[in-house]
Scaffold this active site. Structure first.
Site, PDB file in Angstrom:
ATOM      1  CG  ASP A  75       5.607  44.213  -4.043  1.00  0.00           C
ATOM      2  OD1 ASP A  75       5.407  45.216  -3.365  1.00  0.00           O
ATOM      3  OD2 ASP A  75       4.896  43.108  -3.812  1.00  0.00           O
TER       4      ASP A  75
ATOM      5  CG  ASP B 167      -2.299  43.955   0.912  1.00  0.00           C
ATOM      6  OD1 ASP B 167      -3.696  43.487   0.554  1.00  0.00           O
ATOM      7  OD2 ASP B 167      -1.513  44.389   0.099  1.00  0.00           O
TER       8      ASP B 167
END
Ligand code: NAG
Ligand code: NAG
Ligand code: NAG
Ligand code: NAG
Ligand code: NAG
Length: 844
Positions: free
Chosen positions: A61, A470
């Site tokens: 993505d 993340d």
């Protein structure tokens, strides 16, 4: 907070380039990824070509697309495109299709966001050489590679009987589109009845969760046609909840109707054809994903009989998730697999059936609680940091994974399977053991995929240290082997920034972006970033921003995202520093423990009392947003500041600054080992020096050499971070927003200084026209429901076009609105359209 691939896409794409006045000479660099291994972010799609053995691709993505190699490694595609500011959004790959008729044909649907985060329309990138090169075909609407539902959608499909025909199912209400010329041009399918009505959160004022998901998938029924003629039967899944969401055409897309008997309770995530069975397998979830979904189902549609059968593997209290990935074994009709999209606890779940869904077996089952029977053995050798204890403390240990929308079985090898998770690709080579011993080997198989969003880099000593979105960040014991573990104790999902103490460089500070559920967001290391201690001076829910550690390591200056500028000495409670603006870029002096620096709007600030108070010392030209302050490690008060107005240098603690000529904008800057002893440190800059790129100066900023090239643009320049290397001259590390960390070493000869840009040639932009562009940057993990978006306005000044019409040098401007200069590039370069305002000579 789930791992997702952190996004901070700063949309520099909208900023216009200043035309090149004089070419900056360049030096060839060799660029390699620092190996983190294992991907590091969400892999929403994996596609095998059904006709050519071993040909497979994965899409991400924010980190481009990858091609599978025979040895299980992956090769990044899209290097062929420069990914300068005009093409950063190619890194968001919303869909991918590999041609079953001519396997060398590959299509990628690329774009960042369909809301205001991305001002650009999307592109279908067309390759006829299996992804070595691409030609973009611009679409008249945006494509959202990083939007909600990005794993639910696999919306690009090639007609298996007539491969010039492609369908693209758009999001954001743009409907179904068709090409009949191999993707070169596209037209809306006006007869298609639905654009999709579902949005995850219609009230989201950022536009991110309120955007319509749209068309989810297009699946040709290859069995309905004959080679050479358009396939008559096409199924299309649409993000409608509670109303018709699977449509079919039986006349090659002319007319459409609802597939009768369908169950519209949930959103259809995947519609996968099992051709030998003449069946369509559909997974459903009550959310678009990738994070949500608490209920779902799996159905089989028997195309021959038009009968739907509910084949959901679990019921009752065992069903607490939606379904995502669906795989069929093309060699074994009736063998199918389906993944729970998100079973957050105790682990993800996958089911397998060998009888077309009549019965299922799971990947794990509860034993005597809390024991779990794992019907697999797990290996994380390719990315040890993924393994037990390191995956995500806030979720427990999820070996199998989450956000599992991509699930595939190799069409030529029933033993070979792959699936994408929120953090990696996993799979194995003995899948048939599931049916015999019910125990398979599961491994992380994402070697070569580097799709992290890097927030900060430092290299104070022998080792590179990274702050990563993340997945926390790493002490890199090696550049070529994956780290053993993420930052631990404390562990946060995203590290925002790092700094080291100049006089004792093993002392390091890091800050995180989480709330108190992830612990206090400041940590200190005294062993160069290998182990950490919580800094209990921090308060709960204060997070983010930038950090600086004093030269002797006793004082932390923290420009937080949430609570302005703060300061703490000896790990005492942080206290406010009201004299420094909450937007300031900050740095510590590397020798004098009392001195800190700050820069905000056009002002430069100095503290001589250990960060307790700051006062304005001087003005940074016409700067409105200083980006970075760096300090000479061996000379106190020798300071560089980058900003939207260029690059500034002071040698007197900021009492006065010199604007470096020829630099109209600068972002990340770093110092590294000097070219020769006695000369100034090498300076690296992501900057606009007659064009946006990466540059090095070996003489204190007088002459600059371009070090990036057409194959290595590193995405959005304003999103990236840099660090130099004090032991290796010429080496620089670039942290990208989506493609991990690169390190570059000079491999070509440096051009002589006289050929580089000089002040007299670039500072003359006499009759300048100003254009103001609003850009937005999203600066929080999209995995948090309350994502924040900051809006900044940046102005760029375009100088008047030169009147010369001679040959344009490499990387020079060769066209654009109002351009009257040369339009023919030097040999080996082609005038390439970037945007309405700018065309550039790119290597042909
Ligand atoms: C449709 O699916 C839902 C959820 O699985 C189920 O509860 C419902 O009974 C189904 N409806 C019909 C008519 O089968
Ligand atoms: C479809 O229905 C036919 C007729 O009942 C049956 O023979 C066939 O096995 C079914 N196919 C699947 C995949 O269930
Ligand atoms: C599957 O195999 C692994 C490795 O041999 C073993 O640790 C595990 O216990 C086995 N699973 C079951 C349910 O027997
Ligand atoms: C911190 O924020 C979380 C939500 O993000 C909240 O649950 C918690 O109560 C807050 N803690 C404090 C001390 O404010
Ligand atoms: C550090 O800076 C302070 C403030 O300017 C100054 O008073 C002090 O002498 C400096 N220390 C050294 C060792 O240079």
């Amino acid at each position: 907070m789930p791992i997702s691939a952190y996004r901070k896409l700063s949309l520099f794409a909208a900023v216009l380039a200043a035309p090149l006045v004089n070419a900056v000479a360049s030096q060839t660099y060799t660029w390699k990824n620092v190996k983190i291994g294992g991907g590091g972010g969400f892999v929403p799609g994996i596609v095998f070509n059904p006709s050519q053995k071993g040909l497979a691709y994965a899409r991400t993505d924010i980190g481009g697309a990858y091609k599978l190699n025979a040895d299980d490694t992956w090769t990044p595609l899209l290097y062929v495109l420069s990914f300068r500011y005009t093409t950063w959004n190619y890194w968001g790959v919303a869909a991918l299709a590999t041609d079953p008729v001519t396997p060398s044909r590959l299509y990628l649907a690329c774009g960042g966001y369909t809301n205001s985060f991305d001002p650009n329309n999307g592109n279908i990138l067309i390759s006829t050489d299996s992804g070595s090169t691409f030609t973009p075909s611009k679409l008249p609407f945006k494509v959202g590679g990083n939007m909600p539902g990005r794993g639910m959608v696999q919306r690009l499909a090639i007609d298996p009987n007539s491969n010039g025909i492609l369908y693209f199912g758009a999001g954001a209400g743009n409907g179904l589109w068709k090409s009949t010329n191999f993707g070169q041009t596209w037209a809306k399918v006006t007869s298609f009845p639905s654009v999709g009505t579902y949005a995850p959160d219609p009230t989201d004022s950022s536009g991110y969760n309120s955007e319509l998901i749209g068309i989810a998938w297009v699946t040709f029924d290859s069995t309905s046609g004959t080679s050479g003629t358009a396939t008559p039967r096409i199924f299309v899944g649409v993000a409608n909840l509670g109303s018709t969401n699977i449509f079919v055409s039986n006349d090659a897309g002319s007319t459409w109707s609802a597939v009768a008997g369908q169950n519209t309770t949930y959103l259809p995530h995947k519609g996968v054809l099992s051709p030998k069975e003449k069946a369509l397998y559909v997974s459903y979830s009550n959310g678009a994903g990738p994070y949500d979904g608490t209920l779902g189902s799996v159905f089989k549609y028997n195309i021959s009989t038009s009968v739907w059968t509910d084949i959901t593997p679990v019921t009752g209290s065992d069903l607490y998730f939606g379904f995502g990935g669906v795989a069929v074994d093309l060699q074994k009709p009736g063998t199918i697999m389906v993944a729970a999209l998100n079973s957050w606890w105790p682990d993800g779940q996958i089911y397998r059936s060998t009888d077309s869904g009549a019965t299922w077996s799971p990947f794990w089952a509860w034993g005597n609680y809390p024991d779990i029977n794992k019907y697999y053995s797990y290996s994380d050798t390719l990315a040890p940091w993924l393994g037990i204890g390191t995956v995500d403390t806030t979720l427990g240990d999820l070996q199998i994974g989450w956000m599992m929308e991509a699930l595939v079985i190799d069409p030529f090898d029933s033993n070979h399977w792959l699936y994408g998770t929120g953090a990696t690709i996993q799979g194995g080579h003995n899948l048939l053991n599931w049916d015999s011993t019910h125990n398979v080997s599961l491994s992380s198989l994402a070697d070569g995929i580097e799709e992290t969003s890097v927030q900060a880099l430092i290299k104070p000593g022998a080792n590179l240290i990274s702050a990563v979105g993340d997945i926390g960040g790493f002490f890199h014991a090696s550049l070529t082997a994956p780290p053993a573990a993420e930052f631990m104790n404390p562990k946060w999902s995203t590290t925002a920034d790092l700094d080291y103490a100049g006089n004792s460089p093993l002392n390091i500070v890091r800050i995180g972006t989480g709330d108190s559920t992830q612990g206090l967001q400041v940590a200190l290391s005294s062993d160069g970033g290998q182990t950490w201690n919580q800094d209990y001076g921090a308060a709960a829910n204060v997070s983010g921003g930038k950090v600086a550690l004093s030269a002797n390591a006793d004082t932390v200056l923290w420009r937080s995202s949430t609570n302005g500028v703060l300061r703490s000495q000896y790990t005492n409670a942080f206290t406010a520093v009201p004299s420094l603006p909450s937007t300031a870029a900050i740095a510590s002096d590397k020798l004098n423990n009392s001195i800190f620096y700050g820069a905000a709007s056009s002002s430069f600030y100095l503290s001589t009392d250990g960060g307790v108070t700051f006062s304005v010392k001087s003005t940074l030209g016409s700067s409105t947003s200083p980006f970075k302050v760096i300090v000479n490690p061996t000379v106190s008060g020798d300071v560089w500041v980058s900003s939207d107005a260029g690059l500034f240098h002071s040698t007197n603690f900021g009492s006065s600054f010199t604007a470096i000529p020829g630099i109209s904008q600068a972002w990340a800057i770093a110092l590294g080992a000097p070219k020769s002893s006695g000369s100034y440190y090498a300076i690296f800059a992501a900057a606009n020096i007659g064009g946006v790129g990466y540059f090095r100066s070996d003489d204190g900023g007088v002459n600059w050499i371009r070090i990036d090239d057409v194959a290595h643009g590193f995405g959005s320049a304003s999103s990236n971070c840099l660090t130099g290397d004090f032991s290796t001259y010429g080496r620089v590390y670039i942290g990208t927003n989506g493609r991990g960390i690169f390190y570059g070493d000079a491999s070509g000869t440096a051009p002589p200084p006289s050929t580089t840009v000089s002040s007299t040639t670039t500072s003359k932009s006499s009759s300048s026209t100003s254009s103001t562009t609003t850009t937005t940057s999203k600066s929080s993990s999209i995995s948090s429901s309350s994502s924040s978006k900051s809006t900044t306005t940046s102005s760029t000044t375009t100088s008047s076009a030169p009147t010369s019409t001679g040959t344009v040098p490499a990387f020079g401007q060769c066209g654009g609105q109002g351009w009257t200069g040369g339009t023919v590039c030097v040999a080996g370069y082609t005038c390439t359209f970037s945007n309405t305002f700018y065309s550039q000579c790119i290597a042909s």
